[in-house]
Every structure is written in C-alpha cells, then in structure tokens.
Enzyme design. Sequence first.
Site, PDB file in Angstrom:
ATOM      1  N   ASP A  69       0.863  -1.174   0.000  1.00 44.86           N
ATOM      2  CA  ASP A  69       0.000   0.000   0.000  1.00 44.86           C
ATOM      3  C   ASP A  69       0.899   1.223   0.000  1.00 44.86           C
ATOM      4  O   ASP A  69       1.595   1.499   0.974  1.00 44.86           O
ATOM      5  CB  ASP A  69      -0.898  -0.006   1.239  1.00 44.86           C
ATOM      6  N   TYR A 160      -5.013  17.580  -5.386  1.00 46.06           N
ATOM      7  CA  TYR A 160      -4.533  16.647  -6.401  1.00 46.06           C
ATOM      8  C   TYR A 160      -3.621  17.354  -7.400  1.00 46.06           C
ATOM      9  O   TYR A 160      -2.530  16.863  -7.721  1.00 46.06           O
ATOM     10  CB  TYR A 160      -5.725  16.014  -7.130  1.00 46.06           C
ATOM     11  N   LYS A 164       0.410  16.611  -8.175  1.00 48.30           N
ATOM     12  CA  LYS A 164       0.961  16.293  -9.488  1.00 48.30           C
ATOM     13  C   LYS A 164       1.942  17.365  -9.968  1.00 48.30           C
ATOM     14  O   LYS A 164       2.852  17.071 -10.754  1.00 48.30           O
ATOM     15  CB  LYS A 164      -0.173  16.098 -10.492  1.00 48.30           C
TER      16      LYS A 164
END
Length: 262
Positions: A69, A160, A164
């Site tokens: 994970d 997010y 990125k």
Amino acid sequence: MNNSDFLDRYGPAALVTGASSGIGASFASLLAAKGLDLVVVARRSQRLNDLATRLGNEHGVKVTVCQADLADATAAETILRATASLDIGLVVSNAGFGFKGSFESGDPKTMADMLMVNCTTPMLLARGFVPRLRKRARGGGLVLTSSVEGLIGCPYSAAYAASKAFVNSLGEALWGELTPEGIDVLTLCPGATDTEAPRLQGIDPATLRHLMPPDEVARLTLENLGNGPVYLPSEHYRTTFERLLSMPRRAALVAMAQSMKK
C-alpha cells in the site's frame, strides 16, 4: 525501437506500481509483450496474482508480485528490499489517486494519504532506484505518472493538482540530472483516461470527452521514453493546455473555476 532493442536498453526487468488496473496494468502487459520480466506492485494482491499468471502464460516472462500500500510510509523501503537482487532497467512509478470538490470539503486523512501515494513514495522510490540505474552499463529509464492537472493549479482539484505539480517538478529535475548519463526520464501527463479512477472520484465516464484507452496511453508513453522531460499523450489536451497556459494566469484560473461549476 523494436522489442529486441527495447529489451536490451531497459531490460531484463521492469517495475510497475499501480499495476492492478488502468494505465499500470496496461504498462505491465505491454512490457511483458516486449519480453521484460516484471515486478508488479499494488494493494490488491489477488488482482496482481491474476495479472502475473496471465502475463507469464501469455509471454513466458517471470512476474514477481509485490503487495504494498503506497500510502504506507514504509512502502518504498518494502519495494526496494524486494527488488534488491534484480536488475531493473525501467521503473514505472504509476500509482496515484485523486478526488474532486471544493478544497475545504476534502477529508484530511484522504489528503494525507494522497500526498504519500502521489508524492512521497514516488520520490523515495526514485531515490532508491536512481543509484541502481546509474550502475548499469546500458542505461535505463524512469517513468513518473503525473497528470495534465499538474500543469496548473486546478480549482476544485486543488490538492490533487498540487501533488501532481510536485511530480512534474521532480521529473523535470531528474531528467536534467540523468539524461546526460544515458538514463531516460519521462513524466507522463495523461488527460481523461478510461480507467476506474473517474468512477472513484464520483465522475461518470460517459460525461467525459476525449477519453483515451489506457493501452494507448501506455503504448505512446513507451514509444516516447526518450522524448522527455514531460509528455502529454492526448493531442486534445496538448492543444487545450497550450492555449490555457498562454493565457494570463488569473484569466486561466477564473475560466477553469467557472467551467468546473457548470
């Protein structure tokens, strides 16, 4: 580059994280078809075992399953230990996830997990594999899967997009450091892709335009490994973001925020 040349440069083995579905599974399938042995990494061990069995039977390659994970702080070390004896010439750091919505609606634990999966673990994997790639006499490669959203701060996708942007910056810096040494570094920025990710973000894929198949994204990426530092496989998104990034930043951000509200 034909399969023999590809295998000679990036083989004998490749690592793919996030290999249980989507673009990661496509990377694994395409690399196996080129004759590379694989280490496939994801949380869902049953999917990995099924993938390993299928690719081994279809292509006669050795596929090693590494269940991990990537939200776990020890994930990178687990993967590095599991691959210590292998000559891995291509690292595809593909695992990642995101969510949409107003910034304040984001769950703090989910945000923290996302930063670990999207930023910290890929960084630590790169830190662990770069010395190994440097020791190879025939070069190698590193693929970091990012997103077009990493090219600008995207309203209603703030955390997010920020994660990125980290990947894009890391990939560009590593390209500058490693390309002179014969190690290819490519940061992949896909747009909308037909994977389970949109559904997990509460988006109906039927509402998305210019959706690319994951096999096509992976294929184009492998064909462009030497064309870094950043690669957008979608012509539509290349055109869209060239236009967006040429606008005054304020105007671009306002336009994006308004479009997300529709």
